[in-house]
Each structure stands twice: as structure tokens, then as C-alpha cells.
Write an enzyme that holds these catalytic residues in place. Structure first.
Site, PDB file in Angstrom:
ATOM      1  N   ARG A  79     -18.185  15.367  46.301  1.00  0.00           N
ATOM      2  CA  ARG A  79     -17.784  14.375  47.303  1.00  0.00           C
ATOM      3  C   ARG A  79     -18.021  12.963  46.738  1.00  0.00           C
ATOM      4  O   ARG A  79     -19.015  12.724  46.042  1.00  0.00           O
ATOM      5  CB  ARG A  79     -18.647  14.595  48.544  1.00  0.00           C
ATOM      6  CG  ARG A  79     -18.389  13.660  49.700  1.00  0.00           C
ATOM      7  CD  ARG A  79     -17.156  14.014  50.432  1.00  0.00           C
ATOM      8  NE  ARG A  79     -17.111  13.459  51.782  1.00  0.00           N
ATOM      9  CZ  ARG A  79     -15.990  13.333  52.468  1.00  0.00           C
ATOM     10  NH1 ARG A  79     -14.823  13.708  51.960  1.00  0.00           N
ATOM     11  NH2 ARG A  79     -16.009  12.856  53.696  1.00  0.00           N
TER      12      ARG A  79
ATOM     13  N   ASN B  31      -8.555  11.532  51.290  1.00  0.00           N
ATOM     14  CA  ASN B  31      -8.719  11.222  52.704  1.00  0.00           C
ATOM     15  C   ASN B  31      -7.365  10.962  53.348  1.00  0.00           C
ATOM     16  O   ASN B  31      -6.777  11.866  53.901  1.00  0.00           O
ATOM     17  CB  ASN B  31      -9.695  10.069  52.964  1.00  0.00           C
ATOM     18  CG  ASN B  31     -10.061   9.995  54.446  1.00  0.00           C
ATOM     19  OD1 ASN B  31     -10.032  11.010  55.128  1.00  0.00           O
ATOM     20  ND2 ASN B  31     -10.380   8.821  54.948  1.00  0.00           N
TER      21      ASN B  31
ATOM     22  N   THR C   6      -4.997  16.148  52.948  1.00  0.00           N
ATOM     23  CA  THR C   6      -5.966  16.675  51.989  1.00  0.00           C
ATOM     24  C   THR C   6      -5.261  17.877  51.406  1.00  0.00           C
ATOM     25  O   THR C   6      -4.115  18.131  51.745  1.00  0.00           O
ATOM     26  CB  THR C   6      -7.245  17.050  52.778  1.00  0.00           C
ATOM     27  OG1 THR C   6      -7.745  15.857  53.331  1.00  0.00           O
ATOM     28  CG2 THR C   6      -8.307  17.734  51.965  1.00  0.00           C
TER      29      THR C   6
ATOM     30  N   GLU D 190     -12.060   7.197  51.170  1.00  0.00           N
ATOM     31  CA  GLU D 190     -13.065   8.059  51.806  1.00  0.00           C
ATOM     32  C   GLU D 190     -14.137   7.269  52.560  1.00  0.00           C
ATOM     33  O   GLU D 190     -14.858   7.830  53.380  1.00  0.00           O
ATOM     34  CB  GLU D 190     -13.723   8.940  50.740  1.00  0.00           C
ATOM     35  CG  GLU D 190     -13.972  10.368  51.155  1.00  0.00           C
ATOM     36  CD  GLU D 190     -12.683  11.167  51.291  1.00  0.00           C
ATOM     37  OE1 GLU D 190     -12.443  11.713  52.376  1.00  0.00           O
ATOM     38  OE2 GLU D 190     -11.910  11.232  50.325  1.00  0.00           O
TER      39      GLU D 190
ATOM     40  N   SER E 141     -18.112  15.032  55.816  1.00  0.00           N
ATOM     41  CA  SER E 141     -16.749  15.576  55.698  1.00  0.00           C
ATOM     42  C   SER E 141     -16.558  16.728  56.682  1.00  0.00           C
ATOM     43  O   SER E 141     -17.523  17.262  57.229  1.00  0.00           O
ATOM     44  CB  SER E 141     -16.567  16.096  54.269  1.00  0.00           C
ATOM     45  OG  SER E 141     -15.387  16.846  54.142  1.00  0.00           O
TER      46      SER E 141
ATOM     47  N   GLY F  40      -6.585  18.575  57.022  1.00  0.00           N
ATOM     48  CA  GLY F  40      -6.364  18.279  58.441  1.00  0.00           C
ATOM     49  C   GLY F  40      -7.473  17.477  59.102  1.00  0.00           C
ATOM     50  O   GLY F  40      -7.562  17.474  60.334  1.00  0.00           O
TER      51      GLY F  40
END
Ligand code: DON
Length: 582
Positions: free
Chosen positions: A124, A411, A391, A430, A462, A483
Site C-alpha cells: 500500500r 484509487n 481499481t 490514494e 483501504s 469498487g
């Protein structure tokens, strides 16, 4: 020698082989004959590439872009394992799915290894070291567009960590397909051309973007070839020099220079200090199945387990598929899952997450009792928002017993919509996943609080939920979705469809979805998700619905426990995708 990949296999994308024929070569009889043949070929390809499940014995790869799925299969055929294939697909999607596949973003990889070990790789993005909790308080749109929106990207180090620790082929072998696809280009399908056209105005604002993603200032059309030479150079540099060129070399320098020039705060130190983490997974049981799924800083696994634990107390199958009673109960499970997600979770390097409590069966039993107390919906203030789906998830398995489930993201569609200099790839936005304005909805309508506030070096919370489902030690499903918050409900509903409602994988994926996250206070539904009478019944109990577009794309695998046969399911909502096996 780069021998692992036969680049010509890109021709497996039917439209590519058709479009690459030069019309000047055609004349007289041969022309007619070729037109007939092309027509028949096109007909065959349209039929064979519709979202039908694909069955295979040796290996399977599923993604929302069929060329990337083919890359995964080529790597497996060349002797690579599922981790090799997943890394190759990650790079390939960065080329052939530029909205969402990426090297300028980050994500999560859930893995089951043939030796029985389960692992979770967290790549991430991180907030820059100069970021602070108030940086977006008085700013409009700066957390979604432009350099302030960018978190330090994790994909390159994440994919490389997976490859070095668990792959078998060399980085060059793995990256060759992606490099070739960027160099030689690929043919855009109507769906992909339309997607690029939607963002023409954003692309026009940025010369570095316009030069690649517009053709003489105009959107590309279906059948056009999209070549990405700068991206090819960037990928070739990574293949040759490894992640250091991205985090310490010219790529980091180019991004930081561009960021400084355009009001951003990224520094070379941000890139040099970026790290990937391998952590424990979230595990829970649902009706005899073991789920291994995403751990914080994703909320996805915890929320999914909390919802499933709640639902285990209810006879969903007996109540009937999409009956008002089962919908209402699933919605209430979603309400608790999202309420806990939004208040109680954040990056575990910065905050304590009450994981054990949230995924405990006891806690779920208490919540189930609350749900049973009244059939009427609690009331909230409505908040509206605009949803997007941008995504990407992909799943891959080999015949040795390795399975990989990856969700990674920029994102928003095309992230922050910026490309630094000649790097050729989009940077993420993000930073918007943090609680940029605690108590106010973000771009997904999520209202989040302090645990997810911005801090230097912190990773935003997230919803990505790459998941593997097992029974008696064997893999039965691999799945995930894009989504935003709907990722969690897309994975949840797909699992319920298979486990409770006994659907085939493709039916489970394609069934119209619904989603509820507390705020906004209505059930978001896909067209035809509920019938008219059921909607009326739900309204009686105080549950209102709102039809929404742009739902996630579940790209999943199911394994037959008797024969070991793989079935792959590409989401019909993504016509460019495919499940491919051999
Ligand atoms: O990490 C997350 O939860 C989001 N950045 C994912 C974004 C996403 O799925 C976009 N698609 N709607």
C-alpha cells in the site's frame, strides 16, 4: 536470454490479430476470401470471449484485461509458478489496463503456497513525510487530483518482493511481456476506447499525459493501437536494474522534480524509505469454509469476516435468494461492518486495531441479536456521493497448489491523472483514502475518523479484499474486486451466492449487486438487483434504494474439490477481461 515469453501470443487477443492486417495488402479474390475468413474469425472470437467460465486442469489466470490473463498463462506454460504469473500480470495490467493496473499505485497480495503457508504482502502507498493531518481541510479536490493527492507508490517493490521471495523466474523474464506490450502497443477494444474518451479533458490538461493517451489531441478509437514508449523504457529500466531505479534512481528523481514544480510535497527520502511488509492475514470461518483475506491497512478482510460472522446466524438459503428478509439482514450486517470499518481501523503501524474483537464469533452473535430486535431500519442523515470503479483485481493458480489473489489500485480512474515527465505511468491519488476531513464523506461517501487521519509515512485505510477460500486444507475459491467500499460487498455477495445460494461461479459473479455502508442511508442497487415487490416490502421497513452505475469486477477462480479442475470467471461487467486456462 529472455526466452520465457513468446511475445507473439499477444495475438491471442483476437481484435489485435484482425486489426494488425494492413488493408493495402488485400486485393481481388484474396481480399474477399480474407474478409470472409476475418468475419468468421471475428464471430468466433466474439463468441469465445464472451464472459463464459473457463475450465482448465493445469493453470488459470483471470483478469479484467484478456491480454494480461494470457500473459499469466504464458508464464505458467513457460514453467513459472502462480507467483511468477501474478507478478507478470501485475506489470502487464500496468500497460494494458492503464486506468487501474499500475506501477504508480499500490495494493495487496494474498497468497496460498503449495507448501501450505499463507501470506499477505502489503504494498500500500504511504503518505509523504511532509504530509500532515490538516493538509486537505481547506482544499477542494486536492486530495483527488494533482501532486498533493499522490502517496508514495508501492507496486514495484511489492511485485518485486513477491517475485524474489516466492517466484522462480527472473525479473527480466517476468517483465518481458509487459515491456513488449508497451513497445509494440495493443489494440483497444470499444470498452477501453470509451473509457479513455471519458477522460479526454483531464488528459488535455497535462502535456505528458496527452502525448500518450490522446491521438493528435483526440481520443483513441476502438481498433486503434495504443503504444506507450515511455512506459516501455521505464519497465525496461526496472527489469534491468530492479526496484532501486524506481525508488532511488532516475524514476524517483523525475517524480520528485515534477512534484516540486507542481506544488507537491514528495521528496527523494519518501521514495528511498518506502518499504513493503509481509504480515499475518485475517482468517475466519463461514459455514465450514476457511477464508484467508486482507489484513490492515485494508479494512476489507475484517469487514468481510465481521459481516459473514453475523450472517452465519441466519438461514439465508431458507429465506430465499433476494427475499426482503435476507436482503434486510445482509444490509444490517453491512451497516455494522462499515460502522466499525470507518471508526475503528487504520494503519497498524500507527494505531491499534481491535482485530480479534471485530472478527470474533461472540461479537457477531451480539450484533445478530440486535438485528433480530427490530425489523425497521434505523434512520441516518442522507449523504450523497459520486461512485467510480477504478481499481483492478486478478486471480491466478498453478497446478502445483499455489494460488494468488491480487487487488491493486491508483484509487481513482487514472489516479491523480498526472504522469511525471517521461516516466510514462499515472500516479495514484490514494491520499483521498485517508480521513482527509474527518466526519465528512470522501469520494466514496465514506465518513471516516481519527484512526485513519493523515500522518507522515502512514498508509491510508483501504477496502481492498483479495481473498482465498479453503475447505479441508484445499483451495476452493480465489477472488476479489475493485469498487472502493463496494469491493467488500462484491466479495461478500459473490461468496453468499456460491455458499448459500449454490450458484455457479459465473452466476455468482454476474448476479446484480447491492451495497450499503450506513452513509449514504440508502441501499445502492444495480439495475434488476431487487424485484418491484421486494423493493416495496423493503420500503415498508424503512429501507430505501437508489440505482447506481459502475460496479466492481470480480475476477475469480473456483476449484472442483473432486477433480481439481479450475473454473475461471471474468466479470461480465468487464467485457475486455477473460478467464484463460490450459
Ligand atoms: O483502497 C481502496 O479501498 C480504494 N483506493 C480502492 C479504490 C477502488 O476500488 C476504486 N474503484 N472503485
Amino acid at each position: 536470454m529472455l526466452t520465457a515469453y513468446r511475445g507473439d501470443r499477444v495475438q491471442n487477443d483476437g481484435s489485435q490479430s484482425i486489426m494488425s492486417i494492413n488493408p493495402d495488402e488485400l486485393s481481388g479474390f484474396f481480399m474477399v476470401k480474407r474478409i470472409v475468413l476475418l468475419f468468421l474469425l471475428a464471430l468466433f472470437l466474439t463468441q469465445s470471449f464472451a464472459s463464459q467460465p473457463h475450465h482448465a486442469k493445469n493453470g488459470i489466470a483471470v483478469s479484467e484485461q484478456r491480454i494480461a490473463s494470457q500473459v499469466g498463462i504464458d508464464i505458467l506454460r513457460a514453467g513459472g509458478n502462480a507467483i511468477d504469473a501474478a507478478v507478470a500480470m501485475g506489470y502487464a495490467l500496468a500497460v494494458v489496463n492503464p486506468c487501474c493496473g499500475n506501477i504508480g499505485g499500490g495494493g495487496f497480495m494474498t497468497v496460498h503456497l503449495a507448501n501450505g503457508k499463507n501470506l499477505f504482502i502489503n504494498f500500500r502507498e504511504k503518505a509523504p513525510l511532509h504530509a500532515n493531518r490538516n493538509m486537505f481541510r481547506n482544499e477542494k479536490n486536492k486530495s483527488t487530483k494533482g501532486y498533493l493527492a499522490v502517496g508514495v507508490p508501492g507496486t514495484v517493490l511489492g511485485l518485486d518482493t513477491a517475485l524474489q521471495n516466492y517466484g522462480t523466474l527472473s525479473r527480466k523474464q517476468i517483465m518481458l511481456p509487459a515491456i513488449r506490450l508497451a513497445q509494440k502497443g495493443y489494440i483497444l477494444t470499444p470498452y477501453e476506447a470509451r473509457q479513455l474518451a471519458q477522460f479526454r479533458d483531464d488528459f488535455r490538461e497535462q502535456p505528458d499525459v496527452a502525448a500518450i493517451f490522446l491521438k493528435n489531441g483526440q481520443p483513441y478509437k476502438a481498433g486503434d493501437r495504443l503504444v506507450q514508449r515511455n512506459l516501455a523504457n521505464t519497465l525496461a529500466a526496472i527489469a534491468e536494474q530492479g526496484p532501486s531505479v524506481f525508488y532511488k534512481g532516475w524514476i524517483a528523481h523525475t517524480i520528485v522534480d515534477s512534484s516540486k514544480k507542481h506544488g507537491g510535497i514528495l521528496t527523494l527520502k519518501d521514495f528511498a524509505q518506502y518499504n513493503v511488509k509481509e504480515t499475518a492475514l485475517i482468517e475466519c470461518h463461514y459455514r465450514g469454509y476457511l477464508l484467508i483475506t486482507a489484513a490492515p491497512p485494508s479494512s476489507g478482510g475484517i469487514a468481510l469476516c465481521e459481516m459473514l460472522n453475523i450472517l452465519e446466524s441466519f438461514p439465508l438459503a431458507q429465506w430465499g435468494y433476494r427475499s426482503a428478509q435476507s436482503i434486510r439482514t445482509i444490509v444490517e450486517a453491512m451497516r455494522y461492518g462499515f460502522a466499525d470499518r470507518n471508526r475503528k481501523l487504520g494503519d497498524p503501524d500507527f494505531v491499534n486495531n481491535p482485530v480479534d474483537q471485530l472478527i470474533s464469533k461472540n461479537y457477531a452473535r451480539q450484533l445478530s441479536k440486535e438485528i433480530q430486535k427490530s425489523h425497521f431500519a434505523p434512520q441516518h442523515e442522507a449523504i450523497t456521493f459520486h461512485e467510480t470503479t477504478d481499481t483492478t483485481h486478478y486471480s491466478v493458480m498453478d497446478n502445483k497448489g499455489n494460488a494468488v489473489s491480487v487487488t491493486y489500485t491508483l484509487n481513482g480512474f487514472f489516479g491523480a491523472r498526472i504522469i511525471a515527465g517521461n516516466t510514462g505511468f499515472f500516479l495514484n491519488n490514494e491520499m483521498d483514502d485517508f480521513a482527509t476531513k474527518p466526519g465528512e464523506p470522501n469520494k466514496f461517501g465514506l465518513v471516516q475518523y481519527d484512526k485513519n487521519s493523515i500522518e507522515p509515512g502512514k498508509r491510508p485505510l483501504s477496502s481492498m479484499t483479495p481473498t482465498i477460500v479453503m475447505k479441508e486444507g484445499k483451495i476452493v475459491m480465489v477472488l476479489g474486486s475493485p469498487g472502493g467500499p463496494r469491493i467488500i460487498s462484491s466479495v461478500l455477495l459473490t461468496l453468499l451466492n456460491v455458499i448459500d445460494y449454490d450458484m455457479t461461479l459465473q452466476q455468482a459473479i454476474d448476479a446484480p449487486r447491492f451495497h450499503y455502508q450506513g452513509q449514504p442511508d440508502f441501499i445502492e442497487i444495480e439495475p434488476f438487483a431487487f424485484d418491484f415487490l421486494t423493493q416495496k416490502q423493503l420500503q415498508y421497513y424503512g429501507y430505501y434504494t437508489s440505482q447506481q452505475n459502475n460496479w466492481g469486477a470480480v475476477e475469480a477462480i473456483r476449484v472442483d474439490s473432486n477433480t481439481g479442475t479450475f473454473t475461471g470467471g471474468n466479470d461480465s461487467r468487464r467485457p475486455a477481461g477473460a478467464a484463460i486456462g490450459y
